[in-house]
Scaffold this motif. Structure first.
Motif, short mmCIF file in Angstrom:
data_model
loop_
_atom_site.label_atom_id
_atom_site.label_comp_id
_atom_site.label_asym_id
_atom_site.label_seq_id
_atom_site.Cartn_x
_atom_site.Cartn_y
_atom_site.Cartn_z
N ALA A 53 -13.84 5.83 -0.78
CA ALA A 53 -12.65 5.38 -0.05
C ALA A 53 -12.76 5.70 1.43
O ALA A 53 -12.37 4.89 2.29
N LEU B 171 -6.50 10.82 2.21
CA LEU B 171 -6.99 9.98 3.30
C LEU B 171 -6.19 10.23 4.58
O LEU B 171 -6.76 10.33 5.68
N THR C 255 -14.99 9.22 -5.68
CA THR C 255 -13.96 8.25 -5.28
C THR C 255 -13.50 8.47 -3.85
O THR C 255 -13.37 7.52 -3.08
N VAL D 268 -8.08 -0.64 -1.12
CA VAL D 268 -9.15 0.35 -1.14
C VAL D 268 -8.97 1.31 -2.32
O VAL D 268 -9.91 1.59 -3.07
N ILE D 269 -7.75 1.82 -2.48
CA ILE D 269 -7.50 2.78 -3.56
C ILE D 269 -7.65 2.12 -4.93
O ILE D 269 -8.24 2.70 -5.85
N THR E 251 -11.28 1.48 -5.96
CA THR E 251 -12.08 2.67 -6.23
C THR E 251 -11.50 3.48 -7.39
O THR E 251 -12.04 4.54 -7.72
N SER E 252 -10.45 2.97 -8.03
CA SER E 252 -9.76 3.74 -9.07
C SER E 252 -9.74 3.06 -10.43
O SER E 252 -9.24 3.65 -11.40
#
Length: 296
Positions: free
Chosen positions: A144, A231, A140, A161-162, A165-166
């Motif tokens: 990201a 990040l 992940t 984005v988070i 990808t989650s």
């Protein structure tokens, strides 16, 4: 001889609702209650604190850089002259907002994907789950990082984005629930009466998986906040003058080696408290939704 008097019948107690029993189980978990209090305090600190403790978090002030904690600033200042206490509040707003919004979006997407996949089954389920498996094979954080490095991330972009990808883990959990729920009598009866697939997914599958959804969403918040921190710590988070707790860690790391210890500990402590509190709450919610652990 008189007949024995019949014993008086006591009125039957009204059975407690599932919500009341779940709330009782949650309240019995002292760590979860402490976590809830800590989260409320931190949220009030981040969103109400700036209304009381006003600082300039936009303009760099090199004349007051790297000042230790003292009367002018309870937590000192950083390398740009920003008041660290005020910056901790502003960074907390970003971290909590992005984490919560990304978790909600990821939960919604994952719930819909998993419910549709599990309800239809067959080739639809196979194709949808193979796509999920393929994406889960990519770490992940790496995924990201690739996406964020292409653009200058804003708060909205970080949320997207988070979230995107989650949602994969959520979809697998809800898919398992849907496979079980789709064969229940009430779903079969609805289909016999002419109900459509949309009604089955939104009125029967998703609502009856609400326990799994809520518990997973709680842990999603913690994971999203950790991903925001990671990040930003790697330099791919919100751009200055905005910041979040990961950005404060990144900026304070180099200063620690110069002896400015106060620049990294506030954000680190805040992250630890929030993540631990959310995990305690998630554990208690999982117990509350487990019927076998509730008192009758």
């Amino acid at each position: 001889m008189t007949a024995a008097a019949e014993p008086a019948t006591l009125p039957s107690a009204k059975p407690r609702s599932l919500f009341a029993r779940g709330l009782e189980v949650f309240a019995e978990n002292k760590l979860a209650m402490a976590g809830a209090v800590i989260l409320v305090v931190i949220a009030a600190f981040c969103f109400i604190g700036p209304l009381v403790y006003r600082t300039d978090q936009v303009h760099v002030n090199l004349a007051s850089e790297d000042l230790p904690p003292g009367p002018g600033g309870p937590l000192g200042t950083d390398a740009s002259g920003y008041d660290i206490l005020g910056r901790l509040m502003m960074a907390g707003q970003t971290s909590l907002e992005v984490g919560l919004a990304a978790a909600v979006l990821a939960t919604v997407v994952g719930t819909l994907w998993g419910a549709v996949s599990g309800y239809f089954g067959g080739i639809t389920d196979s194709v949808m789950m193979r796509l999920v498996d393929a994406m889960l094979s990519i770490p992940t954080l790496f995924l990201a990082l690739v996406v964020v490095s292409m653009f200058a991330p804003t708060k909205g972009e970080l949320i997207l984005v988070i979230a995107l990808t989650s949602w994969l883990t959520t979809s697998r959990l809800i898919r398992g629930e849907a496979l079980s729920l789709r064969v229940r009598d009430y779903v079969q009866a609805m289909r016999v009466m002419g109900g459509g697939s949309v009604r089955a997914v939104f009125r029967h599958i998703a609502p009856n998986a609400i326990g799994t959804i809520i518990v997973n969403a709680t842990f999603q918040v913690a994971d999203a906040i950790m991903l925001v921190v990671a990040l930003s710590y790697l330099g791919l988070g919100i751009r200055p003058p905005q910041t979040d707790w990961g950005g404060m860690l990144n900026q304070g790391l180099s200063s620690v080696y110069d002896g400015y210890w106060w620049q990294i500990f506030p954000a680190g402590i805040a992250i630890i408290l929030v993540i631990i509190s959310i995990n305690f709450i998630g554990d208690a919610l999982r117990d509350a939704f487990e019927v076998r652990l509730q008192r009758h």
